[in-house]
Design an enzyme around this catalytic site. Structure first.
Site, mmCIF file in Angstrom:
data_model
loop_
_atom_site.group_PDB
_atom_site.id
_atom_site.type_symbol
_atom_site.label_atom_id
_atom_site.label_comp_id
_atom_site.label_asym_id
_atom_site.label_seq_id
_atom_site.Cartn_x
_atom_site.Cartn_y
_atom_site.Cartn_z
ATOM 1 N N ASP A 1 12.839 62.150 52.405
ATOM 2 C CA ASP A 1 12.527 63.386 51.708
ATOM 3 C C ASP A 1 13.642 64.354 52.078
ATOM 4 O O ASP A 1 14.344 64.167 53.075
ATOM 5 C CB ASP A 1 11.143 63.928 52.102
ATOM 6 C CG ASP A 1 10.659 64.961 51.076
ATOM 7 O OD1 ASP A 1 11.482 65.442 50.284
ATOM 8 O OD2 ASP A 1 9.450 65.289 51.076
HETATM 9 C C1 BGC Z 1 9.800 67.529 48.345
HETATM 10 C C2 BGC Z 1 10.020 66.264 47.542
HETATM 11 C C3 BGC Z 1 11.115 66.481 46.537
HETATM 12 C C4 BGC Z 1 12.370 66.949 47.242
HETATM 13 C C5 BGC Z 1 13.543 67.216 46.320
HETATM 14 C C6 BGC Z 1 11.091 68.068 48.926
HETATM 15 O O1 BGC Z 1 10.895 69.313 49.504
HETATM 16 O O2 BGC Z 1 8.888 67.283 49.375
HETATM 17 O O3 BGC Z 1 8.835 65.890 46.916
HETATM 18 O O4 BGC Z 1 11.328 65.319 45.810
HETATM 19 O O5 BGC Z 1 12.087 68.160 47.945
HETATM 20 O O6 BGC Z 1 13.324 68.332 45.544
#
Ligand code: BGC
Length: 784
Positions: free
Chosen positions: A231
């Site tokens: 993530d």
């Molecule tokens: C989120 C993810 C997301 C990523 C990119 C993170 O903060 O938890 O779900 O895909 O950001 O935007």
């Protein structure tokens, strides 16, 4: 490893391989043209494509390219319709490819452990059987278009509070039986091209560094063949993560921790083959990009129509006293700002720049309207008076209410299960003015409904996407027949939720074990507002002819009303209760049958060992005994029962279980109950102390103990405030989300997510100073 990948890998230096495993910028991996490795382009998200060509960010703050905003998972999941999810996935895949995206970051299949999780709207269910099936269909749909997916957030990411550095303490059995099976189903049935590891620690080990999770469970036990991406900012320790099988760290732009890996390989503590394995998976995914059918335009109108269809099929009719619905649009008034300013998606990384928007006011033009409240849900005596007057003049008053943005978002959790006081007052005022009041709810998760007895009908739209207003209008007027069912229990009030005392802590003890949602309410005999699996229709269905032959179950469902409709038929297995503790029943299969009036269909379900198994002593075991097969219209509306004798092993209850909370479900589980279940003491973090701050602490956490961290916090806050007219407005959901994701991210994550703007030596220097080592701090600051 395929030959082309091996050949490329053999030419690369160690440093190049390590570097390849860190992304290039916010949305891309690195291209290495000298080796013919293209960049991988990624984009959110789970209910539409958030492709940012300029001004990348992980919170959906900056504009993205126009894309269809499909219903969020709370609504699409409530369709219980794999074919629709597959169609949605395919459309999202096509849209992603049209913008040059290789991998769409979704779906999210985390379990809704507690109704206050700010991101529940992005997740399908409290039950892994539903979440797994919906997630599988979505991945199959996207990947059939030629784009890739990223199954997230793996795993045990069930709250937003301290999401970057929290710790989820969960026992093995609960992990395997509740929190992992949705991921398992998607991996085994759909092979997503990537899996996204989550932010928090799981039993004290960050998901990114977790060999058990990423290698033993995901790759060895489930046969995952793709790439693990972090993530955004979730990488904890690059050396451990390489060893764990965490391939690609995103976002890129910083070379933080790359030298640790090189040093570890050189001193022999990390085998180079671990680096090779990660780099090979990045290369393999990057090469796939060459054959993706990118750049074709997509059909906006067709996708908007699909978004509407999914919203129509995922809306849940919660109440319909006296059959007040469907209604005649000529008889009604629309009340509530949400009829005009519809809440149709959630804030955060899943936020879509919709191609079109249809609110209820748009869909029912000419219908009298009173706002009744403002966009935040606040009312005045005047706004209520006007609402009551408008309601009085209509035959039926339709009030639109729910949760405004500030109540529910990525980045922070809800503070309460209540709706805004203003919305409750508005509904009560309208219901007092007009006995024929219908409520249309727009929110991403269960809310308390203190006014339920005073209104005639409630239609729950969830967060229904860009065509939500058109869908609601069709449902209210009977052009569509509601057929969604809740994929989460609606408790009477928050005080009934079994995880209420452990949710929202930095170290979260999953003390309730398997007893989440209906698994708890059912066995504890606790009344709920609306049970799991519940939803009404404008027609009725009869269930007959349950037959169990071996592991095959058939049942006939008949539409014996006057409208065409669809029924979600649910099959639960009720295990024997005389050994290892078990929920009273668990969903094991379901099917949705569309039926004309008078029409019947016979549905067939096939059970397997896993339908009866428990996770015990490191493996799946089937406890022998007589199992009940329950077929019904919801978890609380079982229409047919049969029994099934299952051969298996005899599993005695462990000694600690006798009289424990897991048998009685009286009150709340104690620490001692959980320690016995977990088999080790409760985990905790040492208290924060100047002198022992680490890169795992956030400026928000350290600020009260360190002036320099206070400065850093204030700096972050005021930089963010600049985009909000200079005001630190915690009442603005976007501001709050940005501060929680910036200032409350551990320094490590802040460095990584800054894409190089906040270099590691700056963070380390300030940290040393905060720990009372100014010279050391300065040395780090001037380090290259
Ligand atoms: C989120 C993810 C997301 C990523 C990119 C993170 O903060 O938890 O779900 O895909 O950001 O935007």
């Amino acid at each position: 490893m395929n030959e082309k990948v091996t050949a490329i890998l053999s030419k690369m230096t160690l440093e190049e391989k390590i570097s390849l495993c860190n992304g290039a910028d916010f949305w891309h991996s690195k291209a290495m043209e000298q080796y013919g490795i293209p960049a991988i382009t990624m984009s959110d998200g789970p209910h539409g494509v958030r492709c940012q060509k300029n001004g990348a960010d992980m919170l959906g703050v900056n504009e993205s390219e126009p894309a269809t905003c499909f219903p969020t998972a709370v609504t699409s999941g409530a369709t219980w319709d794999a074919a629709l999810l597959e169609a949605e996935g395919r459309a999202i895949g096509e849209e992603g490819l049209s913008y040059g995206v290789d991998v769409v970051l979704g779906p999210g299949v985390n379990i809704k452990r507690n109704p206050l999780c700010g991101r529940n709207f992005e997740y399908f269910s409290e039950d892994p059987c539903v979440a797994g099936a919906m997630g599988t269909a979505w991945v199959q749909g996207v990947q059939s278009s030629g784009a890739g997916t990223s199954l997230k957030h793996f795993a045990a990411n069930n709250q937003e509070y301290k999401r970057f550095n929290g710790n989820s303490q969960v026992d093995q059995r609960t992990m395997r039986e509740l929190y992992l099976p949705a991921f398992e189903a998607v991996v085994k049935n759909a092979q997503p091209e990537t899996v996204m590891c989550s932010y928090p620690r799981i039993n004290n080990v960050h998901a990114s560094d977790n060999t058990w999770l990423l290698t033993e469970v995901l790759r060895r036990d489930w046969g995952f063949e793709g790439l693990v991406v972090t993530d955004w900012g979730a990488l904890c320790d690059r050396v451990k993560a390489m060893h764990a099988g965490c391939d690609l760290s995103m976002p890129g732009g910083s070379n933080y921790m790359e030298d640790w890996v090189a040093a570890a390989v050189k001193d022999g503590s990390l085998p180079e083959s671990d680096v090779d394995a990660c780099a090979a998976r990045v290369i393999a995914l990057a090469l796939k990009g060459e054959s993706r059918p990118k750049g074709h335009a997509f059909d906006k109108d067709a996708h908007n129509a699909l978004a509407q269809k999914i919203a129509e099929n995922g809306a849940v009719l919660l109440k319909n006293e006296g059959g007040i619905l469907p209604l005649d649009a000529g008889d009604i008034a629309l009340i509530g700002e949400m009829a005009r300013t519809m809440r149709y998606q959630g804030a955060g990384s899943s936020h879509i720049n919709a191609t079109k928007l249809t609110t209820l006011c748009d869909a029912l033009p000419g219908v009298p309207f009173a706002a009744g409240c403002d966009v935040k849900g606040a009312v005045t005596e005047e706004s209520l008076r006007e609402a009551a007057e408008t309601a009085r003049k209509a035959k039926i008053a339709v009030v639109c209410a729910g949760l405004p943005d500030i109540y529910e978002s990525e980045g922070f959790d809800r503070e309460t299960m209540a709706m805004p006081e203003g919305h409750n007052r508005l509904i009560e005022t309208v219901a007092a003015a007009n006995p024929n009041t219908v409520v249309v709810l727009f929110c991403g998760c269960a809310v308390e409904t203190p006014w339920l007895d005073k209104v005639k009908a409630v239609l729950y739209m969830g967060l229904p996407g860009q065509a939500g207003g058109a869908a609601a209008a069709n449902l209210l007027t009977g052009k569509a027949n509601p057929c969604g069912k809740l994929t989460e229990t609606w408790p009477l009030c928050y005080d009934d939720v079994p995880s209420r005392d452990t949710f929202g802590k930095k170290v979260t003890h999953y003390k309730e074990g398997l007893y989440v949602g209906y698994r708890y309410y059912d066995k504890a005999g606790k009344a709920v507002r609306f049970p799991f699996g519940y939803g009404l229709s404008y027609t009725q269905f009869a269930y007959t002819d349950l037959k169990i032959e071996g592991r095959t179950v058939t049942v006939t469902v008949t539409n014996n009303g006057t409208a065409a409709g669809a029924e979600v038929v649910q099959l639960y297995v009720a295990p024997p209760q005389n050994g290892l503790y078990r929920p009273a029943k668990e969903l094991k299969a379901f099917a949705k049958a569309a039926l004309q009036p008078g029409e019947s269909k016979t549905l067939t379900f096939t059970l397997d060992d896993r339908s009866f198994a428990v996770w015990c002593d490191g493996g799946w075991k089937v406890p022998m005994g007589s199992y009940e097969v329950l077929v019904g219209a919801s978890s609380a509306d079982i229409r047919l029962r049969g029994t099934l004798a299952v051969d298996g092993v005899s599993l005695a209850a462990p000694d600690w279980q006798k009289g424990s909370w897991y048998e009685t479900l009286q009150g709340l589980p104690t620490d001692a109950d959980f320690e016995a279940l977990y088999g080790a003491p409760l985990q905790s973090d040492p208290p924060l102390k100047k002198g022992s701050f680490t890169m795992e602490d956030s400026s928000m956490e350290m600020k009260d103990l360190s002036p320099i961290m206070m400065q850093m916090f204030k700096g972050t806050e005021s930089t963010i405030a600049k985009s909000f007219g200079g005001k630190a407005d915690y009442g603005d959901p976007t501001f709050k989300m940005m501060v929680m994701s910036g200032a409350d991210a551990p320094l490590r994550a802040a460095v990584l997510s800054s894409c190089g703007a906040f270099p590691a030596n700056l963070a380390e220097g300030m940290l040393a100073m905060a720990n009372g080592h100014p010279l050391n701090g300065v040395k780090k600051l001037i380090k290259k």
